[in-house]
Structures are given as C-alpha cells and as structure tokens.
Scaffold this motif. Structure first.
Motif, PDB file in Angstrom:
ATOM      1  N   HIS A 133       0.788  -1.240   0.000  1.00 33.18           N
ATOM      2  CA  HIS A 133       0.000   0.000   0.000  1.00 33.18           C
ATOM      3  C   HIS A 133       0.823   1.295   0.000  1.00 33.18           C
ATOM      4  CE1 HIS A 133      -3.853  -2.134   1.689  1.00 33.18           C
ATOM      5  NE2 HIS A 133      -3.431  -2.612   0.549  1.00 33.18           N
ATOM      6  N   SER A 134       1.985   1.279  -0.669  1.00 33.33           N
ATOM      7  CA  SER A 134       2.831   2.478  -0.638  1.00 33.33           C
ATOM      8  C   SER A 134       2.671   3.346  -1.888  1.00 33.33           C
ATOM      9  CB  SER A 134       4.300   2.075  -0.480  1.00 33.33           C
ATOM     10  OG  SER A 134       4.683   1.214  -1.535  1.00 33.33           O
ATOM     11  N   VAL A 135       1.847   2.892  -2.855  1.00 26.82           N
ATOM     12  CA  VAL A 135       1.710   3.640  -4.104  1.00 26.82           C
ATOM     13  C   VAL A 135       0.526   4.613  -4.024  1.00 26.82           C
ATOM     14  CG1 VAL A 135       1.317   3.461  -6.600  1.00 26.82           C
ATOM     15  CG2 VAL A 135       2.765   1.778  -5.428  1.00 26.82           C
ATOM     16  N   ILE A 136       0.812   5.851  -4.462  1.00 23.21           N
ATOM     17  CA  ILE A 136      -0.165   6.931  -4.390  1.00 23.21           C
ATOM     18  C   ILE A 136      -0.500   7.380  -5.801  1.00 23.21           C
ATOM     19  CG2 ILE A 136      -0.464   9.336  -3.593  1.00 23.21           C
ATOM     20  CD1 ILE A 136      -0.167   7.249  -1.363  1.00 23.21           C
ATOM     21  N   ARG A 137      -1.769   7.642  -6.072  1.00 23.16           N
ATOM     22  CA  ARG A 137      -2.110   8.172  -7.389  1.00 23.16           C
ATOM     23  C   ARG A 137      -1.882   9.679  -7.394  1.00 23.16           C
ATOM     24  NH1 ARG A 137      -7.591   7.315 -11.013  1.00 23.16           N
ATOM     25  NH2 ARG A 137      -7.158   9.051 -12.414  1.00 23.16           N
ATOM     26  N   ARG A 138      -1.175  10.150  -8.464  1.00 22.07           N
ATOM     27  CA  ARG A 138      -0.942  11.592  -8.653  1.00 22.07           C
ATOM     28  C   ARG A 138      -1.491  11.931 -10.022  1.00 22.07           C
ATOM     29  NH1 ARG A 138       0.575  14.934  -4.696  1.00 22.07           N
ATOM     30  NH2 ARG A 138       1.905  16.174  -6.059  1.00 22.07           N
ATOM     31  N   GLY A 139      -2.695  12.458 -10.094  1.00 22.26           N
ATOM     32  CA  GLY A 139      -3.296  12.758 -11.401  1.00 22.26           C
ATOM     33  C   GLY A 139      -3.411  11.480 -12.210  1.00 22.26           C
ATOM     34  N   GLU A 140      -2.726  11.451 -13.374  1.00 21.41           N
ATOM     35  CA  GLU A 140      -2.789  10.260 -14.228  1.00 21.41           C
ATOM     36  C   GLU A 140      -1.641   9.298 -13.967  1.00 21.41           C
ATOM     37  OE1 GLU A 140      -5.470   9.502 -16.105  1.00 21.41           O
ATOM     38  OE2 GLU A 140      -6.214  11.312 -15.104  1.00 21.41           O
ATOM     39  N   LYS A 141      -0.740   9.661 -13.041  1.00 22.11           N
ATOM     40  CA  LYS A 141       0.423   8.804 -12.752  1.00 22.11           C
ATOM     41  C   LYS A 141       0.292   8.170 -11.373  1.00 22.11           C
ATOM     42  CE  LYS A 141       3.289  10.094 -16.255  1.00 22.11           C
ATOM     43  NZ  LYS A 141       3.983   9.205 -17.164  1.00 22.11           N
ATOM     44  N   TYR A 142       1.110   7.142 -11.153  1.00 23.97           N
ATOM     45  CA  TYR A 142       1.149   6.483  -9.848  1.00 23.97           C
ATOM     46  C   TYR A 142       2.584   6.531  -9.332  1.00 23.97           C
ATOM     47  CZ  TYR A 142      -3.392   4.858 -11.332  1.00 23.97           C
ATOM     48  OH  TYR A 142      -4.684   4.819 -11.759  1.00 23.97           O
ATOM     49  N   PHE A 143       2.719   6.801  -8.048  1.00 21.05           N
ATOM     50  CA  PHE A 143       4.048   7.037  -7.491  1.00 21.05           C
ATOM     51  C   PHE A 143       4.208   6.270  -6.187  1.00 21.05           C
ATOM     52  CE2 PHE A 143       6.996   9.559  -4.872  1.00 21.05           C
ATOM     53  CZ  PHE A 143       8.071   9.642  -5.734  1.00 21.05           C
ATOM     54  N   CYS A 144       5.346   5.538  -6.051  1.00 23.75           N
ATOM     55  CA  CYS A 144       5.572   4.771  -4.819  1.00 23.75           C
ATOM     56  C   CYS A 144       6.298   5.640  -3.786  1.00 23.75           C
ATOM     57  CB  CYS A 144       6.379   3.511  -5.107  1.00 23.75           C
ATOM     58  SG  CYS A 144       6.784   2.614  -3.597  1.00 23.75           S
ATOM     59  N   SER A 145       5.704   5.768  -2.617  1.00 22.33           N
ATOM     60  CA  SER A 145       6.278   6.612  -1.568  1.00 22.33           C
ATOM     61  C   SER A 145       7.441   5.926  -0.863  1.00 22.33           C
ATOM     62  CB  SER A 145       5.199   6.964  -0.546  1.00 22.33           C
ATOM     63  OG  SER A 145       4.669   5.769   0.012  1.00 22.33           O
ATOM     64  N   ASN A 146       7.689   4.657  -1.183  1.00 19.95           N
ATOM     65  CA  ASN A 146       8.818   3.952  -0.573  1.00 19.95           C
ATOM     66  C   ASN A 146      10.045   3.976  -1.480  1.00 19.95           C
ATOM     67  OD1 ASN A 146       9.972   2.126   1.521  1.00 19.95           O
ATOM     68  ND2 ASN A 146       9.996   0.688  -0.190  1.00 19.95           N
ATOM     69  N   CYS A 147       9.885   3.535  -2.756  1.00 18.08           N
ATOM     70  CA  CYS A 147      11.049   3.436  -3.642  1.00 18.08           C
ATOM     71  C   CYS A 147      11.097   4.571  -4.672  1.00 18.08           C
ATOM     72  CB  CYS A 147      11.082   2.086  -4.348  1.00 18.08           C
ATOM     73  SG  CYS A 147       9.753   1.856  -5.549  1.00 18.08           S
ATOM     74  N   PHE A 148      10.085   5.436  -4.700  1.00 23.33           N
ATOM     75  CA  PHE A 148      10.021   6.599  -5.590  1.00 23.33           C
ATOM     76  C   PHE A 148       9.965   6.230  -7.075  1.00 23.33           C
ATOM     77  CE2 PHE A 148      11.656  10.332  -2.744  1.00 23.33           C
ATOM     78  CZ  PHE A 148      10.720   9.984  -1.776  1.00 23.33           C
ATOM     79  N   ASP A 149       9.464   5.056  -7.391  1.00 25.57           N
ATOM     80  CA  ASP A 149       9.283   4.675  -8.795  1.00 25.57           C
ATOM     81  C   ASP A 149       7.938   5.236  -9.269  1.00 25.57           C
ATOM     82  OD1 ASP A 149       9.954   3.540 -11.166  1.00 25.57           O
ATOM     83  OD2 ASP A 149      10.135   1.499 -10.418  1.00 25.57           O
ATOM     84  N   THR A 150       7.871   5.575 -10.574  1.00 21.66           N
ATOM     85  CA  THR A 150       6.643   6.126 -11.154  1.00 21.66           C
ATOM     86  C   THR A 150       6.035   5.124 -12.131  1.00 21.66           C
ATOM     87  OG1 THR A 150       7.631   8.304 -11.004  1.00 21.66           O
ATOM     88  CG2 THR A 150       5.685   8.129 -12.360  1.00 21.66           C
ATOM     89  N   PHE A 151       4.721   5.057 -12.182  1.00 19.31           N
ATOM     90  CA  PHE A 151       4.038   4.095 -13.053  1.00 19.31           C
ATOM     91  C   PHE A 151       2.908   4.780 -13.810  1.00 19.31           C
ATOM     92  CE2 PHE A 151       5.442   2.314  -9.050  1.00 19.31           C
ATOM     93  CZ  PHE A 151       6.261   1.261  -9.437  1.00 19.31           C
ATOM     94  N   ASP A 152       2.602   4.232 -15.022  1.00 16.42           N
ATOM     95  CA  ASP A 152       1.523   4.804 -15.828  1.00 16.42           C
ATOM     96  C   ASP A 152       0.174   4.175 -15.509  1.00 16.42           C
ATOM     97  OD1 ASP A 152       3.065   6.639 -17.201  1.00 16.42           O
ATOM     98  OD2 ASP A 152       3.767   5.094 -18.601  1.00 16.42           O
ATOM     99  N   ASN A 153       0.186   2.919 -15.066  1.00 18.22           N
ATOM    100  CA  ASN A 153      -1.104   2.315 -14.715  1.00 18.22           C
ATOM    101  C   ASN A 153      -0.967   1.225 -13.663  1.00 18.22           C
ATOM    102  OD1 ASN A 153      -0.108   0.170 -16.343  1.00 18.22           O
ATOM    103  ND2 ASN A 153      -0.958   1.187 -18.136  1.00 18.22           N
ATOM    104  N   VAL A 154      -2.103   0.832 -13.127  1.00 18.41           N
ATOM    105  CA  VAL A 154      -2.132  -0.230 -12.115  1.00 18.41           C
ATOM    106  C   VAL A 154      -3.112  -1.303 -12.569  1.00 18.41           C
ATOM    107  CG1 VAL A 154      -1.500   1.240 -10.159  1.00 18.41           C
ATOM    108  CG2 VAL A 154      -3.901   0.994 -10.775  1.00 18.41           C
ATOM    109  N   GLU A 155      -2.910  -2.524 -12.082  1.00 19.09           N
ATOM    110  CA  GLU A 155      -3.813  -3.626 -12.433  1.00 19.09           C
ATOM    111  C   GLU A 155      -4.235  -4.332 -11.159  1.00 19.09           C
ATOM    112  OE1 GLU A 155      -2.055  -6.249 -15.380  1.00 19.09           O
ATOM    113  OE2 GLU A 155      -1.115  -4.519 -16.337  1.00 19.09           O
ATOM    114  N   GLN A 156      -5.346  -5.039 -11.287  1.00 18.50           N
ATOM    115  CA  GLN A 156      -5.860  -5.736 -10.119  1.00 18.50           C
ATOM    116  C   GLN A 156      -5.376  -7.180 -10.104  1.00 18.50           C
ATOM    117  OE1 GLN A 156     -10.143  -5.764 -10.020  1.00 18.50           O
ATOM    118  NE2 GLN A 156     -10.128  -5.371  -7.815  1.00 18.50           N
ATOM    119  N   CYS A 157      -4.987  -7.670  -8.940  1.00 19.93           N
ATOM    120  CA  CYS A 157      -4.576  -9.066  -8.820  1.00 19.93           C
ATOM    121  C   CYS A 157      -5.808  -9.945  -8.997  1.00 19.93           C
ATOM    122  CB  CYS A 157      -3.933  -9.311  -7.455  1.00 19.93           C
ATOM    123  SG  CYS A 157      -3.615 -11.066  -7.122  1.00 19.93           S
ATOM    124  N   GLY A 158      -5.709 -10.942  -9.865  1.00 22.87           N
ATOM    125  CA  GLY A 158      -6.836 -11.823 -10.157  1.00 22.87           C
ATOM    126  C   GLY A 158      -7.251 -12.662  -8.966  1.00 22.87           C
TER     127      GLY A 158
END
Ligand SMILES: [Zn+2]
Ligand SMILES: [Zn+2]
Ligand SMILES: [Zn+2]
Ligand SMILES: [Zn+2]
Length: 350
Positions: free
Chosen positions: A294-319
C-alpha cells in the motif's frame, strides 16, 4: 574469534579499503578502482554476515566454519549478495543502487584483465572513475544509514569516508566547467540546475512530474534521482526527500518515513470523491518494484511509490486477492501477486 569479531574485522577492513581507494586515486587510479569496489562488496557481505556467516560462502550448503575462518572458501558474488539480502533479510537494495555497484564491478574486472597504460594521464577516464565513485558512495551511504542497527558503531568511519568523498569530487570540476554553456541554457529554458546529491555540483537538471515530484539527471556524474518536496510532519519546514521515502528533517532531525511521504502526496479530496463514485483506482495500491504494501499513491494520471520513488503509468488488479498492484497481473489468478500466493498457493495449503 566470535561472530561479532569477524563482522567487525570485515567492516573495518572495508572502510580501510574505501579510504585507500579514495586516497590513492591521484597516483594510481587503477588500484583506486579495485580497492573502492572491494570495499563496497565487503560492506554488503558484512550486512549478510548479520544474517549468517555461511551466506558469504558461494554455496552455503557446503559451508564449513573451520574453513571459513581460515579464509578457505569461494566468496559470494555481487549478484548473489543482492539476491541473498533480498531473500534472506527481506530487503531489496534496489535497481539504481545495484546498478551503480555493477558498473563499479565491471570497471574493476576490466582493470584486472586488461592493461591500461594510458589511464594515468587520460583526463576523461579519470573523471569517469570519480563519477562512478560518487554515485556508488551516494547509494552505499544510504544503505549504511538504513542499516544503522548494524553499523551504528562505525559512525566515525562513515563520516570520514563522506568527508574524503567530498574532497574526491574536485576531479570533476573540469567537467563541470566544460558544461557551463549547457547549464546556462537549461537555466534560461526554466530548468534551473539543482545541486546533485552524488557529486555536489549544481548540474542536476530537473524534469518535473508535478509540483512536488521531480526527477533529476546530473550532467556531471550521470546520477539520476527522484526528489519529493514536502512539509516536515514534525516541525512544518520544507524537506526534500531524495530517492526513497526514508530520511530525516534537516531542521528538527525528526525521522521521515514512507507513510509521511504518502500522506503528504495524497490527494484526499480526489480519493474521497472516487470512493463515493465507486472508482477504486485511487488505492490502496501495492508496489511492484519494491514490493511494499500500500505504498503507491495516485498523482493525477500517474502512480508514485512513496517507498522506492518509482513512477508508473497504470495499475492492475490481482486476479486472486483483488488488490491493486503496479506489476503485471497477467497470470495473477494462478500465481498471485507480491502480497498473495494466488490459487496455486491456496491449493497447496489444502
Ligand atoms: Zn552529480
Ligand atoms: Zn522537521
Ligand atoms: Zn515501491
Ligand atoms: Zn494478490
């Protein structure tokens, strides 16, 4: 010798190699590369030793204490060091950190296998070595701070190495001066260069993601890092976090953790509206890079990890567990995500 004695002698030896690596650079850059790299590997091994001495042996299942104490064993590689720290101690040192150590090790291997007579006079090659040292020390220093529980008795050695590294940076000033036009150009274009955390020169060009998050690339030493600006949760002063969610406030020395960073970055109004509208894309989200919960935060259209500071364009749900994750969730119904074992794990428990 006790376990602590071996840890202590390995650690002291590492700092001795590190200081030597810095001090001998001017006269013999080749040995500087070899000793600096050995120091980095020794400190990673010292961390492993805190888990168990046999982890320093290439094949732990064949480890023999008497032989180990006699120095008669094949030592773990840099790659295995990372894997064992991750798998046994449950801590990943991260791609950027590992990458900087890997470059150092490759350079060392080249130095050992091929003779470079021109090295001593080649200005560009020398600047490259110092840049590699700066980047590696930045990451190593951060690891030692993170591993304070194990390395707290070596504060003097760490401070001395840090001072020596600051002096070491002078070999990059020629490169910094040569970049003047380029840096002035960036300033005129509205991207005022900031001080680089690795080499100290004001040559890190910011590329802003938004008003609080920027990624910087240093033109002098090639160090890349993500910075987040936030208000200190203890005293309210502005704090700049570099590269990860752990640090402390310069003003009040209060410690800052990923939860504080996440809290400062969270758009609570947007989260609230999203929940009301049944939109669950605002979290909570698990990180696929550092595998943090639970360390990833949505910033507008991007996603940002508050622990490792990596940025992502999208997220997916675990099946399987339905939690959001930044990693690829293609086969997650069966194999799970970094927080669950999927159906395969479920079937196994039966
Ligand atoms: Zn730099
Ligand atoms: Zn503070
Ligand atoms: Zn992460
Ligand atoms: Zn899952």
């Amino acid at each position: 010798m006790t376990q602590h004695d071996t840890f202590d002698s390995l650690t002291r030896n590492a700092f001795d190699f590190l200081e030597r690596g810095i001090a001998e650079f001017d006269k013999t850059p080749k040995y500087s590369v070899i000793h600096f790299c050995a120091a980095v590997e020794m400190l990673l091994k010292a961390r492993l030793m805190k888990e168990h001495w046999s982890l320093l042996v290439s094949r732990p299942e064949q480890a023999n204490l008497a032989k180990f104490m006699a120095g008669d064993f094949i030592s773990v590689t840099l790659e295995d060091c990372r894997a064992r720290i991750r798998d046994v101690a449950g801590e990943d040192i991260g791609d950027d950190t590992y990458g900087s150590f890997r470059i150092l090790a490759n350079h060392r291997n080249k130095m050992i296998h091929f003779f470079h007579p021109e090295m001593d006079s080649d200005e560009k090659a020398r600047a490259q070595i110092v840049a590699e040292h700066c980047r590696s020390w930045f990451h190593l220093h951060r690891l030692l701070t993170r591993w304070n529980d194990y390395f707290q008795d070596y504060g003097d050695e760490i401070a001395r190495a840090d001072r020596a590294m600051k002096g070491h940076r002078k070999y990059l000033s020629t490169k910094f001066k040569a970049l003047k036009a380029e840096l002035d150009g960036a300033r005129e274009a509205g991207e005022a260069p900031k001080a680089c955390s690795a080499c100290g020169f004001k040559a890190a060009i910011p590329d802003s993601l938004d008003d609080q998050i920027a990624s910087l690339r240093c033109l002098v030493c090639d160090h890349v890092e993500v910075q987040v600006e936030l208000e200190c949760p203890h005293c309210g002063e502005q704090v700049v976090m570099t590269g990860e969610g752990y640090g402390s406030c310069k003003a009040c020395e209060g410690s800052i953790e990923p939860e504080n960073v996440a809290d400062a970055l969270r758009d609570k109004a947007a989260e609230h509206t999203a929940i009301k509208d049944g939109d669950d894309s605002w979290g909570p989200i698990n990180c696929g890079t550092c595998e943090n919960y639970h360390s990833v935060i949505r910033r507008g259209e991007k996603y940002f990890c508050s622990n490792c500071f990596d940025t992502f364009d999208n997220v997916e749900q675990c099946g399987w567990c339905n939690e959001l994750n930044t990693a690829d969730m293609e086969d997650s119904y069966w194999s799970g995500c970094n927080q669950c074992d999927g159906k395969a794990g479920w079937d196994q428990d039966d």
